[in-house]
Design an enzyme around this catalytic site. Structure first.
Site, PDB file in Angstrom:
ATOM      1  N   HIS A 267      13.036  21.202 -20.919  1.00  0.00           N
ATOM      2  CA  HIS A 267      12.489  21.511 -22.246  1.00  0.00           C
ATOM      3  C   HIS A 267      11.053  21.075 -22.401  1.00  0.00           C
ATOM      4  O   HIS A 267      10.273  21.721 -23.097  1.00  0.00           O
ATOM      5  CB  HIS A 267      13.379  20.907 -23.332  1.00  0.00           C
ATOM      6  CG  HIS A 267      14.658  21.659 -23.458  1.00  0.00           C
ATOM      7  ND1 HIS A 267      15.808  21.268 -22.827  1.00  0.00           N
ATOM      8  CD2 HIS A 267      14.930  22.830 -24.075  1.00  0.00           C
ATOM      9  CE1 HIS A 267      16.749  22.151 -23.070  1.00  0.00           C
ATOM     10  NE2 HIS A 267      16.249  23.107 -23.821  1.00  0.00           N
TER      11      HIS A 267
ATOM     12  N   GLU B  37      25.970  29.879 -21.874  1.00  0.00           N
ATOM     13  CA  GLU B  37      25.171  29.039 -20.978  1.00  0.00           C
ATOM     14  C   GLU B  37      26.031  28.050 -20.196  1.00  0.00           C
ATOM     15  O   GLU B  37      25.503  27.176 -19.514  1.00  0.00           O
ATOM     16  CB  GLU B  37      24.059  28.324 -21.750  1.00  0.00           C
ATOM     17  CG  GLU B  37      24.502  27.594 -22.983  1.00  0.00           C
ATOM     18  CD  GLU B  37      23.347  27.014 -23.793  1.00  0.00           C
ATOM     19  OE1 GLU B  37      22.222  26.915 -23.284  1.00  0.00           O
ATOM     20  OE2 GLU B  37      23.595  26.627 -24.943  1.00  0.00           O
TER      21      GLU B  37
ATOM     22  N   CYS C 279      17.917  34.988 -23.272  1.00  0.00           N
ATOM     23  CA  CYS C 279      16.821  34.175 -23.807  1.00  0.00           C
ATOM     24  C   CYS C 279      16.396  33.050 -22.856  1.00  0.00           C
ATOM     25  O   CYS C 279      15.511  32.269 -23.184  1.00  0.00           O
ATOM     26  CB  CYS C 279      17.199  33.586 -25.162  1.00  0.00           C
ATOM     27  SG  CYS C 279      18.545  32.402 -25.075  1.00  0.00           S
TER      28      CYS C 279
ATOM     29  N   ASP D 225      20.434  26.850 -18.638  1.00  0.00           N
ATOM     30  CA  ASP D 225      21.604  25.999 -18.417  1.00  0.00           C
ATOM     31  C   ASP D 225      22.641  26.682 -17.534  1.00  0.00           C
ATOM     32  O   ASP D 225      23.259  26.040 -16.687  1.00  0.00           O
ATOM     33  CB  ASP D 225      22.239  25.615 -19.757  1.00  0.00           C
ATOM     34  CG  ASP D 225      21.522  24.429 -20.383  1.00  0.00           C
ATOM     35  OD1 ASP D 225      21.286  23.441 -19.665  1.00  0.00           O
ATOM     36  OD2 ASP D 225      21.170  24.494 -21.570  1.00  0.00           O
TER      37      ASP D 225
HETATM   38  C1  PEP Z   1      19.082  28.156 -21.907  1.00  0.00           C
HETATM   39  O1  PEP Z   1      19.818  27.238 -21.541  1.00  0.00           O
HETATM   40  O2  PEP Z   1      18.766  29.116 -21.177  1.00  0.00           O
HETATM   41  C2  PEP Z   1      18.497  28.151 -23.247  1.00  0.00           C
HETATM   42  C3  PEP Z   1      17.801  29.172 -23.699  1.00  0.00           C
HETATM   43  O3  PEP Z   1      18.650  27.029 -23.970  1.00  0.00           O
HETATM   44  P1  PEP Z   1      17.727  25.739 -23.731  1.00  0.00           P
HETATM   45  O4  PEP Z   1      16.657  26.091 -22.746  1.00  0.00           O
HETATM   46  O5  PEP Z   1      17.164  25.353 -25.042  1.00  0.00           O
HETATM   47  O6  PEP Z   1      18.705  24.742 -23.199  1.00  0.00           O
HETATM   48 MG    MG Z   2      20.549  25.793 -23.005  1.00  0.00          MG
END
Ligand code: PEP
Ligand code: MG
Length: 595
Positions: free
Chosen positions: A175, A417, A488, A441
């Site tokens: 992140h 995920e 996403c 994830d």
């Molecule tokens: C993901 O896991 O791809 C996702 C979009 O969520 P995050 O990156 O916030 O964990």
């Molecule tokens: Mg995620």
């Protein structure tokens, strides 16, 4: 420079303090000792009342350790001699004393090591409360070089003029990296020994396109980078011409292209490039930049200000996904060996119903006037999903009873995920209005490869055949069930994957706003038939290496002529503006040369 304190899971900043700052740092230490003692006495008193006098005595040992001269001297010495800031000095001093106690024969002293650890944690908590400068003092145009960095720290770099970030550990889909990218900070991760090789005052070029950094480069390299910078500006100009064009493949198939956002500024960026909406609003960033849980009204205002930018397009608001690499300083979580697989996402929210309830009320209230949807993170199966939906129903009932309006048919979606959710997608489809595939994830859990630390970069690879097979299955099942599905994860923000993802059946993406036009370009230069042929070929391959070669080959043929080589870790080239007389080594984490 920053480093991470693994034990407390909070960022303990390490920075060089000037001689003038040392006394102020030591005063902060004394204040933290006093505050920690007051707190300890309160705990001791409540334990005495509930458990009894003997149990309360245990805290006496901690009070003594807090006042211990050895601890004070060690902290003092580190601040004075090594010019460490007080948080880093406390962490180091505690480590040294724990080592010392741990080596002693006497079991009494060995047990004191645990008390010391607690004392250190209390001191660090108080230092954090007393305005811990967990963001380094940055100068306009500087490059931050650090061993590790947390998303909460990156979140506070906004508007500080940071030109680049070099992290020794970290992962491309961590992140902190995602956020740095959305702030437009060129970021390199997994650069070993960066903190040792780069010194304050060095002139550094961070080339996040090629994944390289140069320290005090020669004039020739500087010239090449000035040229690359100019090329990038041309490329960005070309992309701007796409803003008002529809997002369709060159054979006319419409693709929905939304933005992933974390902060209100991202929403503005998304609106500027005319995103079709927000496909993923990571609300944890609203919480990460606070020093307290935002109230329902505060959240409502945040979400409203964000959704406002995209109206009438939809904003998909994901409920809080803290924990793992997004700890909140004001929300202590149990220490876990594998936090990414522990107390996070929806399971954490279900264990703290009031936290979820407050957030749901804020989102629901906004749904009365704005087009918003609720997205549930880290769903592992039907039971969790139903429990979360029941929480939404409770929040709705409460608002209705209070006469407050909201959208009774607010769409509810689940993140896919976890491998379990992916396997159960056909059942989950009966319970939700839409899916959003979080490959960051999903890849980590499917391949058992850490997305954050990235010590073994080769194991975390979204082009692993298992990932591709699973994505194909998700798109097919969702289509069969008539459930909208969007992707996403970060792979959607990489134009070299776009054709493959369309070929696998995806017609909706949510990407980082800074990459949206690159993706639009990739979509407009792809034909569905062509994409399906590519996917068909790739689905027959069982080696990651072969898949990568095939996808790269396809991309090489379609890459826009104006674009310099853009790879997922791309943002842009940054130049640190100060010059250091000494020449230092080149830091390079990939093969190849600029010349
Ligand atoms: C993901 O896991 O791809 C996702 C979009 O969520 P995050 O990156 O916030 O964990
Ligand atoms: Mg995620």
């Amino acid at each position: 420079m920053l480093c991470d304190c693994a034990r407390t899971q909070t960022a303990v900043p390490l920075r060089q303090v000037s001689a003038a700052e040392v006394q102020a740092e030591l005063k902060r230490f004394d204040a933290a000792v006093l505050a920690a003692e007051v707190k300890l006495r309160e705990v001791q008193e409540s334990v005495r009342r509930t458990l009894g006098k003997d149990e309360a005595e245990i805290f006496e040992a901690q009070v003594l350790l807090l006042r211990d001269v050895q601890l004070r001297d060690a902290v003092r010495a580190l601040c004075l001699e090594k010019r460490m800031n007080v948080e880093a000095a406390v962490e180091e001093a505690i480590k040294q004393l724990m080592d010392l106690f741990g080596r002693l024969e006497d079991p009494y002293f060995r047990e004191r090591a645990t008390d010391l650890y607690d004392v250190g944690r209390r001191l660090l908590d108080h230092l954090a409360e007393s305005g811990l400068p967990d963001v380094p003092v940055v100068h306009e145009g500087c490059v931050i070089v650090t061993s590790e960095i947390l998303a909460s720290v990156v979140a506070r770099l906004e508007g500080q003029g940071v030109r680049g970030l070099i992290v020794e550990k970290g992962g491309l889909t961590a992140h902190a990296t995602i956020l740095a990218r959305s702030l437009g900070i060129p970021t390199l991760v997994q650069v070993p020994e960066a903190t040792a090789k780069i010194r304050a005052g060095d002139l550094v070029i961070v080339d996040a396109l090629a994944g390289r950094a140069f320290i005090n480069p020669q004039a020739e390299i500087l010239r090449k980078y000035d040229q690359l910078d100019a090329n990038l500006k041309v490329h960005q100009g070309v992309l701007k011409g796409l803003i008002d064009l529809p997002t369709v493949t060159h054979d006319g198939v419409e693709i929905k292209l939304c933005a992933n956002i974390g902060q209100t500024a991202d929403a503005l960026a998304a609106a500027n490039v005319k995103a079709d909406g927000v496909g993923l609003y990571r609300t944890e960033f609203v919480f990460l930049v606070q020093d307290h849980f935002p109230s329902e009204d505060e959240q409502y205002q945040f979400y409203r200000a964000t959704a406002e930018h995209l109206q009438p397009a939809q904003t998909v608001i994901r409920v809080l996904d803290v924990g793992s690499d997004k700890p909140l300083s004001y929300f202590p979580l149990p220490r876990e060996a594998n936090p990414a697989m522990g107390f996070r996402g929806i399971r954490l929210l279900l264990a703290h119903p009031s936290l979820l309830h407050t957030q749901l009320r804020a989102i629901l209230r906004l749904s009365a006037t704005h087009s918003v949807a609720i997205l549930l993170p880290m769903i592992d199966g039907i039971d969790e999903l139903r429990a979360a939906k029941a929480a939404i129903e409770r929040a709705k009932a409460e608002l209705a009873a209070a006469g407050l309006s909201f959208n009774h048919r607010i769409p509810i979606g689940a993140m896919i995920e976890t491998p379990s959710a992916a396997l159960l997608v056909r059942y989950l489809a009966d319970e939700v209005d839409f899916f959003s595939v979080g490959t960051n994830d999903l890849v980590q859990f499917l391949l058992a490869a850490d997305r954050i630390r990235g010590e073994m970069p080769s194991t975390y690879d979204p082009l692993h055949p298992a990932v591709i097979q699973l994505l194909a299955k998700l798109a097919t099942v969702a289509r069969g069930k008539g459930t909208p599905i969007s992707l996403c994860g970060e792979i959607a923000s990489d134009p070299s994957y776009t054709s493959l993802l369309i070929g696998l059946g995806f017609r909706s993406f949510s990407v980082s706003p800074g990459r949206l036009l690159d993706i639009k370009h990739a979509i407009r230069t792809t034909g569905v038939q062509q994409a399906e042929n590519l996917a068909e070929e790739v689905l027959l391959l069982c080696s990651t290496r072969d898949i990568k070669a095939r996808v790269q080959d396809d991309w090489n043929r379609r890459r826009p002529v104006s674009s310099p080589e853009i790879v997922p870790r791309c943002s842009y080239v940054a130049r640190f503006s100060e010059r250091h007389p000494e020449f230092a080594d080149l830091v390079d984490r990939r093969d190849g040369d600029l010349n």
